[in-house]
Design an enzyme around this catalytic site. Structure first.
Site, PDB file in Angstrom:
ATOM      1  CB  CYS A 151      19.313 -35.291 -31.898  1.00 55.45           C
ATOM      2  SG  CYS A 151      20.245 -35.290 -33.419  1.00 55.45           S
ATOM      3  CD  GLU A 165      17.409 -34.886 -26.146  1.00 50.12           C
ATOM      4  OE1 GLU A 165      17.855 -33.767 -25.866  1.00 50.12           O
ATOM      5  OE2 GLU A 165      17.402 -35.347 -27.287  1.00 50.12           O
TER       6      GLU A 165
END
Lengths: 278, 296
Positions: A63, A163
């Site tokens: 992340c 993402e």
């Protein structure tokens, strides 16, 4: 996942809402789309190495991975070297020495990553390095995605708005540092960002004006050590306390404040007024 | 050690002994489970070879096999070989885990802060001593390279090292003489039972972001690891047990939506830590047994 990728945050929002409705504290770290800004004066070789490591390490499944490179002005000259170094990475099982890019987590993740790469190409991005349909000898069933670079990406493309969470580096071009900061601050996430430059003044301007909770200066993945906390901000967190460090102490404890009066002579006067400390 | 409520443990024991597969697995340590998972992944034996293990739950200090009827396979992403099956824990099992954490809380809360810190001094040493095994487990179930797996563990270890400072970190504040003969002191008290829901992408680091600081501050814990990568968390918990964590202070359940909703709803749970997302298309979901929570 919808075309804007927001449903990636659905689990965290659900837990935050449902836990909160039940009176619980919730800290939820959500999505991220981390940009690295490269200025023309950055050291080319160390910058390219940092970008490749931060973009492709763990097959991009971090992340705090750098998934977007914003090249400012003349820094776009770095693209050929970026492609060359990324192409040299070995894809294979994590147990094999020398492997740089391991498999992605599931066959479904591979399908999704490849679909978003294709969406980028169809939207007009160029693909100087294409890792789709990647094969690894001896491992016909692995979830392989080779290193991929999408160039000429713009912020309206589906690949940018999502993402990707795979070994895919998206390259965007801007003319000035101000434009780079504006682009990053317009992204809904604020997990992390980085700048590569030799200019202290530019780095200082960036660190003060960029609206992300974790900022690296010539450091591609600026995850703080636990004497600090993990301080992603804006759309990357729901809740009021950060993970680990002092934030974790605040999150996992409640204050109790005790006021004690130990007079040597007893106070006997009656007062009906709101008590104040005198 | 905290008092163990027989009402919590006894039903679990009955459940486990009633289960046909329990006899071999429950009596074996997680070390053997982990070792067998690694051996299986490295071997060339066909997938039909003997029993792929079910990942145990940790309830009141015991590793017990779930009576679940639904499971999620844990695959080696380089080969698709099935390493283990993660059970979707039953409501009774999740309830037993929370009851165990609640029962353990009063004694753990009143365990001296120095002794709570000492647990983590022992734990950080055990994590270092077992670095290679943990790194291999991470690589097996997640896929990342061994060097990267060591980094995954190390970033979690740093949080455990920090938890060793809890004697200073949890200090309150004092003002003497706010009024005549009057002083004010504040304490940072633990909340009670806390819970953590972890993603797949850091099998060691993110769970270690969660339970060490919660337990160091005097809370008890229910951890739900990612159903995709539960083996590393089981070994982390086994080492915490070896470090001397009292029964019930650390518990582990497995599952997906139902487990998440259970943790959101259980009134005993006061705080939830979550890292992750679910970056899957709606159209992908029908191809999965159930939605996997993933760190975005």
């Amino acid at each position: 996942m919808g075309s804007d990728g927001r449903s990636g945050d659905a689990a965290g929002k659900h837990i935050y809402d449902r836990g909160g409705a039940n009176g619980k504290r919730v800290q939820a770290n959500l999505g991220a789309q981390n940009h690295a800004v490269v200025l023309e004066d950055a050291d080319p070789e160390s910058t390219v190495k940092a970008l490749v490591a931060a973009g492709f390490g763990a097959a991009g499944q971090r992340c705090m991975a750098i998934s977007r490179v914003v090249l400012v002005g003349g820094a776009q000259a770095l693209v050929p070297r970026l492609v060359e170094l990324a192409r040299s990475l070995t894809v294979g099982p994590g147990t094999t020495a020398g492997v740089g890019i391991p498999p992605v987590v599931t066959p479904q993740a591979k399908v999704r990553i490849e679909r978003l790469i294709t969406a980028g190409v169809e939207a007009g991005a160029t693909i100087p390095l294409d890792g789709r349909a990647y094969k690894v000898d001896g491992y016909p069933n692995g979830n392989w995605v080779g290193p991929t670079i999408l160039a000429g990406v713009t912020t309206d493309m589906e690949c940018y708005r999502n993402e990707i969470f795979g070994p895919v580096l998206q390259v965007l071009l801007v003319n000035t540092l101000d434009e780079a900061i504006e682009l990053i601050n317009a992204n809904r996430y604020g997990n992390g960002t980085a700048i590569f430059t030799r200019s202290g003044a530019a780095a200082r301007k960036f660190t003060h004006e960029v609206d992300c909770g974790q900022v690296g200066v010539n450091v591609p993945i600026p995850v703080p050590l636990p004497m600090f906390s993990f301080t992603g901000s804006r759309g990357s967190i729901l809740g009021d306390h950060n993970f680990y460090g002092k934030g974790a102490v605040a999150f996992h404890t409640k204050w109790k404040t005790v006021t004690s009066n130990w007079r040597e002579d007893d106070e006997r006067a009656l007062s009906m007024a709101m008590p104040t400390m005198k | 050690m905290p008092s163990i409520r027989p009402s919590v443990v006894a039903p679990m024991r009955r459940m486990v002994t009633a289960h046909p597969r329990s006899s071999s697995l429950v009596t074996k340590s997680l070390r053997s489970l982990a070792a067998r998972a690694v051996t299986r992944a490295l071997s060339t034996a066909p997938e039909s070879s003997p029993a792929v293990p079910s990942v145990p739950l940790l309830i009141n200090g015991e590793f017990v096999e779930s009576r679940a009827t639904a499971f999620v396979p844990v695959h080696d992403p380089a080969t698709q070989r099935v390493l283990a099956h993660t059970p979707l824990a039953t409501q009774d099992e999740m309830r037993a885990a929370v009851d165990s954490a609640k029962a353990a809380f009063p004694k753990w809360k009143n365990t001296s802060v120095s002794n709570r810190a000492r647990l983590f001094f022992r734990y950080q040493q055990l994590l270092r001593e077992n670095e290679d095994e943990l790194a291999h487990l991470i690589t097996m179930e997640h896929g990342k390279t061994l060097d990267d797996a060591r980094g995954d563990l190390f970033r979690g270890l740093e949080v455990v090292e920090h938890a060793c400072s809890i004697t200073s970190l949890q200090m309150g504040e004092t003002v003497a003489g706010v009024a005549t003969a009057t002083d004010v002191t504040s304490f940072r008290e633990p909340l009670g039972v806390c819970a953590g829901i972890a993603p797949f992408n850091f099998p060691a680091m993110v769970p270690l972001w969660m339970f060490p600081m919660a337990i160091a501050t005097g809370n008890t814990y229910v951890m739900k690891p990612s159903e995709r990568v539960p083996l590393t968390t089981m070994r982390l918990a086994e080492l915490l047990k070896e470090a001397g964590v009292p029964n019930g202070v650390m518990n582990i359940i497995h599952g997906q939506h139902d487990a998440v909703n259970f943790l959101c709803d259980a009134p005993e749970i006061k705080a939830i830590s979550f890292v992750g997302g679910a970056p899957l298309k709606a159209s992908d979901r029908h191809r999965l047994p159930l939605l996997a929570y993933e760190c975005p």
